[in-house]
Design a protein around this motif. Structure first.
Motif, mmCIF file in Angstrom:
data_model
loop_
_atom_site.group_PDB
_atom_site.id
_atom_site.type_symbol
_atom_site.label_atom_id
_atom_site.label_comp_id
_atom_site.label_asym_id
_atom_site.label_seq_id
_atom_site.Cartn_x
_atom_site.Cartn_y
_atom_site.Cartn_z
ATOM 1 N N HIS A 180 0.846 -1.192 0.000
ATOM 2 C CA HIS A 180 0.000 0.000 0.000
ATOM 3 C C HIS A 180 0.883 1.244 0.000
ATOM 4 N N HIS A 181 0.650 2.102 -0.962
ATOM 5 C CA HIS A 181 1.343 3.391 -1.048
ATOM 6 C C HIS A 181 0.300 4.443 -0.706
ATOM 7 N N ILE A 182 0.492 5.118 0.424
ATOM 8 C CA ILE A 182 -0.501 6.059 0.933
ATOM 9 C C ILE A 182 0.027 7.472 0.710
ATOM 10 N N PHE A 183 -0.741 8.266 -0.022
ATOM 11 C CA PHE A 183 -0.321 9.617 -0.395
ATOM 12 C C PHE A 183 -1.208 10.639 0.307
ATOM 13 N N THR A 184 -0.561 11.608 0.952
ATOM 14 C CA THR A 184 -1.276 12.687 1.629
ATOM 15 C C THR A 184 -0.607 14.015 1.301
ATOM 16 N N ARG A 185 -1.394 15.059 1.439
ATOM 17 C CA ARG A 185 -0.875 16.419 1.275
ATOM 18 C C ARG A 185 -1.686 17.315 2.193
ATOM 19 N N ASP A 186 -1.037 18.229 2.881
ATOM 20 C CA ASP A 186 -1.701 19.035 3.907
ATOM 21 C C ASP A 186 -2.929 19.783 3.411
ATOM 22 N N ASP A 187 -2.895 20.319 2.201
ATOM 23 C CA ASP A 187 -3.999 21.136 1.707
ATOM 24 C C ASP A 187 -5.035 20.339 0.917
ATOM 25 N N ILE A 188 -4.949 19.010 0.936
ATOM 26 C CA ILE A 188 -5.898 18.154 0.216
ATOM 27 C C ILE A 188 -6.494 17.173 1.208
ATOM 28 N N GLU A 189 -7.834 17.159 1.311
ATOM 29 C CA GLU A 189 -8.482 16.333 2.332
ATOM 30 C C GLU A 189 -8.475 14.845 1.997
ATOM 31 N N GLU A 190 -8.462 14.498 0.716
ATOM 32 C CA GLU A 190 -8.473 13.092 0.332
ATOM 33 C C GLU A 190 -7.133 12.431 0.637
ATOM 34 N N ILE A 191 -7.205 11.170 1.021
ATOM 35 C CA ILE A 191 -6.021 10.330 1.192
ATOM 36 C C ILE A 191 -6.074 9.295 0.084
ATOM 37 N N LEU A 192 -5.023 9.218 -0.712
ATOM 38 C CA LEU A 192 -4.979 8.266 -1.819
ATOM 39 C C LEU A 192 -4.192 7.036 -1.393
ATOM 40 N N ASN A 193 -4.846 5.895 -1.404
ATOM 41 C CA ASN A 193 -4.239 4.627 -1.008
ATOM 42 C C ASN A 193 -4.168 3.755 -2.256
ATOM 43 N N LEU A 194 -2.966 3.591 -2.789
ATOM 44 C CA LEU A 194 -2.785 2.887 -4.056
ATOM 45 C C LEU A 194 -2.050 1.574 -3.849
ATOM 46 N N GLN A 195 -2.438 0.565 -4.623
ATOM 47 C CA GLN A 195 -1.735 -0.710 -4.634
ATOM 48 C C GLN A 195 -1.520 -1.123 -6.083
ATOM 49 N N PRO A 196 -0.356 -1.686 -6.378
ATOM 50 C CA PRO A 196 -0.108 -2.138 -7.753
ATOM 51 C C PRO A 196 -0.823 -3.455 -8.044
ATOM 52 N N LYS A 197 -1.154 -3.642 -9.296
ATOM 53 C CA LYS A 197 -1.692 -4.919 -9.765
ATOM 54 C C LYS A 197 -0.979 -5.232 -11.072
ATOM 55 N N ASP A 198 -0.082 -6.197 -11.041
ATOM 56 C CA ASP A 198 0.716 -6.565 -12.210
ATOM 57 C C ASP A 198 1.494 -5.377 -12.765
ATOM 58 N N GLY A 199 2.019 -4.533 -11.877
ATOM 59 C CA GLY A 199 2.827 -3.394 -12.293
ATOM 60 C C GLY A 199 2.034 -2.192 -12.777
ATOM 61 N N LYS A 200 0.724 -2.285 -12.731
ATOM 62 C CA LYS A 200 -0.147 -1.186 -13.178
ATOM 63 C C LYS A 200 -0.956 -0.672 -12.000
ATOM 64 N N GLY A 201 -1.472 0.545 -12.136
ATOM 65 C CA GLY A 201 -2.391 1.071 -11.144
ATOM 66 C C GLY A 201 -3.774 0.480 -11.379
ATOM 67 N N LYS A 202 -4.519 0.291 -10.307
ATOM 68 C CA LYS A 202 -5.882 -0.217 -10.445
ATOM 69 C C LYS A 202 -6.761 0.873 -11.046
ATOM 70 N N SER A 203 -7.693 0.475 -11.913
ATOM 71 C CA SER A 203 -8.519 1.437 -12.657
ATOM 72 C C SER A 203 -9.234 2.421 -11.745
ATOM 73 N N TYR A 204 -9.866 1.917 -10.694
ATOM 74 C CA TYR A 204 -10.638 2.814 -9.829
ATOM 75 C C TYR A 204 -9.717 3.778 -9.081
ATOM 76 N N GLN A 205 -8.478 3.368 -8.823
ATOM 77 C CA GLN A 205 -7.540 4.259 -8.140
ATOM 78 C C GLN A 205 -7.020 5.343 -9.081
ATOM 79 N N VAL A 206 -6.844 5.007 -10.356
ATOM 80 C CA VAL A 206 -6.457 6.016 -11.350
ATOM 81 C C VAL A 206 -7.576 7.054 -11.460
ATOM 82 N N LYS A 207 -8.826 6.605 -11.407
ATOM 83 C CA LYS A 207 -9.971 7.531 -11.437
ATOM 84 C C LYS A 207 -9.955 8.437 -10.200
ATOM 85 N N GLN A 208 -9.620 7.883 -9.032
ATOM 86 C CA GLN A 208 -9.527 8.701 -7.821
ATOM 87 C C GLN A 208 -8.447 9.774 -7.963
ATOM 88 N N VAL A 209 -7.311 9.400 -8.547
ATOM 89 C CA VAL A 209 -6.234 10.370 -8.774
ATOM 90 C C VAL A 209 -6.725 11.468 -9.719
#
Length: 84
Positions: free
Chosen positions: A42-71
């Motif tokens: 799990h790669h967890i991305f945060t930034r002080d001025d952004i309320e969302e927390i992005l929690n990404l996991q790889p799948k076969d070296g690619k980002g998961k579709s729903y996580q790319v949509k969240q980004v």
């Protein structure tokens, strides 16, 4: 145009969310100033001025579709630009 700029355009034009290299997606978020914390695969991305927390996991070296949509949603909501 560099790798991150190409990925930025790819995400914003909504082409194939299933075919995004995971490491490049993480690099893009770091370029936007996100802090990265890693727990297992799990790669967890945060930034002080952004309320969302992005929690990404790889799948076969690619980002998961729903996580790319969240980004993409965070990029659009906060008007993040590759140049700054």
């Amino acid at each position: 145009m560099g790798k991150l700029e190409k990925l930025y355009e790819h995400i914003l034009t909504r082409r194939s969310d299933a075919n995004v290299p995971f490491e490049t997606l993480c690099a893009l978020l770091r370029r936007f100033g996100f802090d990265e914390r890693i727990k297992g695969d799990h790669h967890i991305f945060t930034r002080d001025d952004i309320e969302e927390i992005l929690n990404l996991q790889p799948k076969d070296g690619k980002g998961k579709s729903y996580q790319v949509k969240q980004v993409r949603d965070v990029i659009l909501k906060y008007h993040l630009r590759i140049g700054g």
